[in-house]
Scaffold this motif. Structure first.
Motif, short mmCIF file in Angstrom:
data_model
loop_
_atom_site.label_atom_id
_atom_site.label_comp_id
_atom_site.label_asym_id
_atom_site.label_seq_id
_atom_site.Cartn_x
_atom_site.Cartn_y
_atom_site.Cartn_z
N PRO A 154 -8.71 3.30 47.94
CA PRO A 154 -8.48 4.75 47.81
C PRO A 154 -7.05 5.14 48.20
CG PRO A 154 -10.56 4.32 48.91
CD PRO A 154 -9.88 2.98 48.76
N PRO A 188 -1.79 4.41 38.12
CA PRO A 188 -3.00 5.04 38.69
C PRO A 188 -4.23 4.13 38.60
CG PRO A 188 -1.85 6.56 37.24
CD PRO A 188 -1.17 5.25 37.08
N GLY A 212 -3.75 1.13 41.07
CA GLY A 212 -3.91 1.63 42.43
C GLY A 212 -5.38 1.82 42.77
N ALA A 213 -6.12 2.43 41.83
CA ALA A 213 -7.55 2.71 42.06
C ALA A 213 -8.33 1.43 42.25
CB ALA A 213 -8.11 3.52 40.89
N ARG A 218 -4.86 4.30 45.39
CA ARG A 218 -5.13 5.19 44.26
C ARG A 218 -4.28 6.47 44.40
NH1 ARG A 218 -7.86 9.48 43.85
NH2 ARG A 218 -9.02 9.17 45.78
N ARG A 219 -4.21 7.00 45.66
CA ARG A 219 -3.40 8.20 45.90
C ARG A 219 -1.93 7.92 45.58
NH1 ARG A 219 -7.11 9.19 50.06
NH2 ARG A 219 -5.97 7.93 51.56
N SER A 265 -1.33 7.60 41.80
CA SER A 265 -1.41 8.83 41.01
C SER A 265 -0.24 9.76 41.28
CB SER A 265 -2.69 9.62 41.31
OG SER A 265 -3.72 8.76 41.58
#
Ligand code: SAM
Length: 227
Positions: free
Chosen positions: A175, A167, A170-171, A178-179, A182
């Protein structure tokens, strides 16, 4: 979030970050997947969930076959089309927009079928497997690559990575990533909690089903023959 929305922003950066976030294992897993395919230059293979066409390109390079790559994401296919052209393989690979659950092809029209990271995104994996199997000639190979949950001591490191590392990484990227970062851990864990891959494949009528765990179980390749 549905898969079309999830993958729409990822196309241009997909290959680079899929490799980074899998610690460089992803291309190695695809090569093993493709090595399971018993196909040659006269054969036509369908690669479902082809995304940016990495498996399709590997299939042609390894065996010289023709490939139809199918995906429901127009954005992923756009990047795939560029990669195919850069590889000089436009004459061997055709990319088609479509859904794995309802393939736009006649029964038994392919000499082999591959798919990658697909079954977690469909509502009914067994029905989708039956649909994939429908378009393959009897006796020919169907093979898939999916993320796995490593058994034994590696499980702890995997949990740490998908709960905390992924997570955050990715962030940092975007964006869209990030999805992905997570949601991926829960998605992989839930899928393997609900389904036993060997049973699922056999229930869908596929024969000689075999499974190989790669990278301590972080990747899983399953293959078998259309009955
Ligand atoms: C993680 S990507 C894998 C892409 C590529 N095969 C690879 O090896 O990297 C998953 C792909 O599955 C596609 N996909 C998800 N559900 C699908 C469905 N029901 N029908 C067709 N494609 C689907 C997504 O659009 C995405 O491109």
């Amino acid at each position: 979030m549905d898969a079309i929305e999830l993958f729409a922003p990822l196309g241009p950066t997909y290959d680079r970050y899929a490799r980074l976030l899998s610690f460089g294992q992803d291309p190695r897993w695809r090569r093993f997947l493709v090595s399971r395919m018993d196909v040659g230059p006269d054969d036509a293979v369908l690669d479902v969930a082809t995304g940016t066409a990495a498996v399709a390109i590997e299939l042609v390079r390894r065996s010289g076959c023709r490939v139809v790559g199918l995906d429901q994401s127009r954005e992923m296919l756009e990047t795939g089309g560029r990669r195919v052209a850069e590889a000089g393989l436009d004459g061997r690979i055709e990319l088609v927009e479509g859904r794995a659950e309802q393939l736009p092809f006649a029964d038994a029209s392919f000499d082999g079928l591959t798919f990658t990271y697909l079954l977690r995104y469909v509502a009914d994996p067994e029905a989708t497997l039956r649909e994939l199997s429908r378009v393959v000639r009897p006796g020919r190979t169907i093979a898939m690559l999916e993320f796995g949950v490593p058994p034994g001591p590696a499980r702890l490191a995997w949990e740490l990575y998908v709960r905390a590392g992924l997570p955050v990484l990715g962030a940092v990227v975007s964006p869209g990533w990030r999805r992905v970062g997570s949601f991926l851990g829960d998605s992989i864990r839930d899928f393997h909690r609900r389904y036993d891959l060997l049973e699922l494949w056999r229930a869908a009528g596929i024969e000689n089903v075999r499974l190989r765990r790669l990278s301590l179980g972080g990747g899983v390749v399953v293959w078998g023959n259309r009955a």
